[in-house]
Design an enzyme around this catalytic site. Structure first.
Site, PDB file in Angstrom:
ATOM      1  N   ALA A  88       0.784   1.413  11.644  1.00  0.00           N
ATOM      2  CA  ALA A  88       1.132   0.791  10.102  1.00  0.00           C
ATOM      3  C   ALA A  88      -0.161   0.793   9.266  1.00  0.00           C
ATOM      4  O   ALA A  88      -1.099   0.462   9.936  1.00  0.00           O
ATOM      5  CB  ALA A  88       1.695  -0.411  10.588  1.00  0.00           C
ATOM      6  N   PRO A 147      -4.123 -11.509  10.219  1.00  0.00           N
ATOM      7  CA  PRO A 147      -4.486 -10.998  11.587  1.00  0.00           C
ATOM      8  C   PRO A 147      -4.649  -9.746  11.658  1.00  0.00           C
ATOM      9  O   PRO A 147      -3.926  -8.924  10.999  1.00  0.00           O
ATOM     10  CB  PRO A 147      -3.267 -11.523  12.287  1.00  0.00           C
ATOM     11  N   ASN A 187       0.730  -1.311  -0.033  1.00  0.00           N
ATOM     12  CA  ASN A 187      -0.017  -0.083   0.008  1.00  0.00           C
ATOM     13  C   ASN A 187       0.819   1.209   0.001  1.00  0.00           C
ATOM     14  O   ASN A 187       2.047   1.054  -0.015  1.00  0.00           O
ATOM     15  CB  ASN A 187      -0.939  -0.155   1.004  1.00  0.00           C
TER      16      ASN A 187
HETATM   17  O1  PMT Z   1       2.742   6.499   6.396  1.00  0.00           O
HETATM   18  P1  PMT Z   1       2.423   7.677   5.898  1.00  0.00           P
HETATM   19  O2  PMT Z   1       2.675   7.822   4.394  1.00  0.00           O
HETATM   20  O3  PMT Z   1       2.918   8.716   6.829  1.00  0.00           O
HETATM   21  O4  PMT Z   1       0.846   7.613   6.295  1.00  0.00           O
HETATM   22  C1  PMT Z   1       0.052   7.542   7.371  1.00  0.00           C
HETATM   23  C2  PMT Z   1      -1.166   6.564   7.432  1.00  0.00           C
HETATM   24  C3  PMT Z   1      -2.162   6.986   6.415  1.00  0.00           C
HETATM   25  C4  PMT Z   1      -0.533   5.229   6.859  1.00  0.00           C
HETATM   26  C5  PMT Z   1      -1.446   6.679   8.980  1.00  0.00           C
HETATM   27  O5  PMT Z   1      -1.907   7.844   9.484  1.00  0.00           O
HETATM   28  C6  PMT Z   1      -2.554   5.571   9.049  1.00  0.00           C
HETATM   29  O6  PMT Z   1      -3.637   6.150   8.906  1.00  0.00           O
HETATM   30  N1  PMT Z   1      -2.367   4.508   9.340  1.00  0.00           N
HETATM   31  C7  PMT Z   1      -3.100   3.332   9.553  1.00  0.00           C
HETATM   32  C8  PMT Z   1      -3.512   2.694   8.232  1.00  0.00           C
HETATM   33  C9  PMT Z   1      -4.572   1.656   8.403  1.00  0.00           C
HETATM   34  O7  PMT Z   1      -4.031   0.401   8.043  1.00  0.00           O
HETATM   35  O8  PMT Z   1      -5.694   1.786   8.595  1.00  0.00           O
HETATM   36  P2  PMT Z   1      -7.031   1.057   8.873  1.00  0.00           P
HETATM   37  O9  PMT Z   1      -8.277   1.733   8.780  1.00  0.00           O
HETATM   38  O10 PMT Z   1      -7.016  -0.025   7.562  1.00  0.00           O
HETATM   39  O11 PMT Z   1      -6.498   0.106  10.096  1.00  0.00           O
HETATM   40  C10 PMT Z   1      -7.140   0.488  11.443  1.00  0.00           C
HETATM   41  C11 PMT Z   1      -6.125   0.165  12.277  1.00  0.00           C
HETATM   42  O12 PMT Z   1      -5.931  -1.144  12.549  1.00  0.00           O
HETATM   43  C12 PMT Z   1      -4.859   0.663  12.211  1.00  0.00           C
HETATM   44  O13 PMT Z   1      -4.357   1.199  13.412  1.00  0.00           O
HETATM   45  C13 PMT Z   1      -4.137  -0.269  11.550  1.00  0.00           C
HETATM   46  O14 PMT Z   1      -2.586  -0.365  12.163  1.00  0.00           O
HETATM   47  C14 PMT Z   1      -4.624  -1.947  12.261  1.00  0.00           C
HETATM   48  N2  PMT Z   1      -4.566  -2.879  11.563  1.00  0.00           N
HETATM   49  C15 PMT Z   1      -5.409  -2.882  10.466  1.00  0.00           C
HETATM   50  C16 PMT Z   1      -5.278  -3.979   9.564  1.00  0.00           C
HETATM   51  C17 PMT Z   1      -4.837  -5.235  10.376  1.00  0.00           C
HETATM   52  N3  PMT Z   1      -4.818  -6.387   9.566  1.00  0.00           N
HETATM   53  N4  PMT Z   1      -4.083  -4.957  11.389  1.00  0.00           N
HETATM   54  C18 PMT Z   1      -3.822  -3.925  12.098  1.00  0.00           C
HETATM   55  O15 PMT Z   1      -3.495  -3.658  13.013  1.00  0.00           O
END
Ligand code: PMT
Length: 427
Positions: free
Chosen positions: A294, A321, A230
């Site tokens: 992340a 996961p 991504n």
């Molecule tokens: O890295 P940059 O270019 O600076 O950009 C920053 C960012 C956009 C990556 C950052 O600000 C951000 O939003 N990070 C989370 C990205 C993400 O995966 O979001 P999500 O909405 O898909 O996930 C929600 C949360 O669950 C996040 O804390 C993620 O780390 C966590 N997650 C998601 C999926 C998964 N399988 N395991 C997780 O732990």
């Protein structure tokens, strides 16, 4: 889970905003090296003095080409030092005393030359000797021509200094005194003075706390050559790791592949896939705080090929996961679990669902659809906890990190010897 259960607060106190106060009168040792940016030093001295700090200046020979000791003495009210062996001030022990008496050593402007000496551990004049002899935090504001700043040797030295714990202010990009344009401009006096303030305010506030931070993308192999990933650059997560470490926390950063210089934190573990990230994250518990920034791939490839594929594959996916959810429910769970939500629509609604589903304490939601967030230096955060949300204005990712760390410090109510955390109700 309620934070009040974790920290044993009473409900009333829990609602009160806390603020950190600190005494003025910190001692700054300011080393001025030879750059035209030294002309900005009177303004910096004025700002540091207005903030109540006492400043002692050390001027290198090259620095003295741009500003004279008399001016510095008039502005600071303190003696300015230039020579290693002067026959006074305690002779050869003078530099030890100077470097130990300060609360903070600031090098501004910091030339490529002083950075090289610091990285190599050279001590051939007063400035470099006391930088080697100091046991205090060191902050530098580099100033040089863009080609010098981009030179591999300077970048190598900058990396060494960051790894050694030297704090950087800038440099900035813009017009340079030599007529060129680009990175290498010293940060403005206000930015340097503000950074010094933040440093004094935060230093050691999270000392003794272990923090787990995840950052960057995860990548999922299709075959030994190809993968899906991504757009995460790691900038937001790295800024958070760096800010937490600057506040004294013992930070373990688990990072997917990025092209960023590594932040100065206690431990960095590089991983590729979501399952590797989970594995490493769990192995690094217990932690007091977990910040999951992340961009974890939600799906991995079901049967990645062992050899390079020759024909167009029909990819089959498998669910990865959920690391954030696993950390939240783990027995060795962090006391404060902070997630992110990257959304393209219904930011509040979707992020709130994630907060509840993943059972974390806070979510920092960012809209990755309407505006460039991935890879950019800015971000706009909707901060969400169970019963409350607040919109933060657009700011740099470093400022987002600092605001988050401020919230963490206020929430945990940590103390150190110089600053105390007080409730506004008792202030
Ligand atoms: O890295 P940059 O270019 O600076 O950009 C920053 C960012 C956009 C990556 C950052 O600000 C951000 O939003 N990070 C989370 C990205 C993400 O995966 O979001 P999500 O909405 O898909 O996930 C929600 C949360 O669950 C996040 O804390 C993620 O780390 C966590 N997650 C998601 C999926 C998964 N399988 N395991 C997780 O732990």
């Amino acid at each position: 889970m309620m934070l009040s259960h974790i920290f044993g607060w009473n409900a009333k106190e829990n609602c009160l905003p806390l603020e950190i106060v600190y005494g003025s009168g910190m001692r700054v040792l300011l080393i001025i090296t030879g750059s035209i940016a030294a002309e900005k030093i009177p303004d910096l001295l004025h700002k540091l003095k207005s903030n109540g700090h006492s400043i002692t200046c050390v001027l290198t020979r090259a620095g003295a080409e741009f500003i004279i000791p008399d001016s510095l003495e008039r502005l600071t009210g303190n003696k300015t030092y230039t020579e290693l062996f002067t026959g006074d001030d305690g002779k050869e022990m003078g530099h030890i005393r100077l470097s130990r008496e300060a609360d903070l050593v600031v090098v501004a402007p910091a030339t490529a030359d002083i950075m090289a000496k610091m990285a190599a551990g050279l001590a051939d004049d007063l400035a470099s000797t006391l930088l080697l002899a100091t046991d205090k935090p060191v902050m530098i504001a580099p100033a040089m021509n863009v080609r010098m700043w981009e030179n591999k040797a300077v970048q190598r030295n900058a990396l060494i200094l960051k790894q050694d714990g030297v704090l950087f202010i800038g440099p900035e990009s813009g017009d340079l005194a030599c007529g060129e344009e680009g990175w290498g401009r010293m940060s403005e006096p206000k930015q340097i003075a503000d950074r010094v303030e933040k440093f004094f305010k935060r230093k050691d506030a999270l000392k003794g706390l272990k923090v787990l931070v995840t950052a960057g993308p995860t990548i999922e192999s299709i075959d030994p050559v190809r993968y899906i990933a991504n757009r995460s650059s790691g900038k937001q997560g790295y800024a958070i790791a760096e800010s937490l470490a600057a506040a004294g926390a013992e930070v373990t950063l688990v990072t997917g592949p990025t092209s960023l210089p590594k932040p100065h934190v206690a431990k960095i573990i590089e991983i590729e896939s979501a399952s590797e990230m989970l594995d490493v994250a769990l192995k690094n518990l217990p932690a007091d705080i977990a910040v999951m920034a992340a961009a974890v791939a939600d799906w991995g490839i079901k049967n990645p090929a062992k050899n390079k594929m020759k024909n167009m594959p029909e990819l089959k996916f498998t669910e990865n996961p959920d690391i954030l959810a696993e950390i939240s429910k783990n027995k060795k769970k962090a006391k404060l679990v902070i997630g992110f939500a990257a959304e393209t629509e219904n930011l509040l609604g979707n992020a709130k669902k994630k907060l509840l589903a993943k059972k974390c304490d806070w979510i920092l939601a960012n809209n990755v659809g309407s505006k460039k967030v991935f890879g950019s230096n800015e971000n706009k955060i909707l901060f969400i906890e169970r019963a409350h949300s607040e919109q933060w204005p657009e700011m740099s990712k470093i400022e987002v990190a600092e605001k988050l760390v401020e919230k963490i410090i206020n929430t945990l109510g940590r103390k150190n010897e110089k600053y105390k955390v007080i409730s506004k109700a008792t202030a």
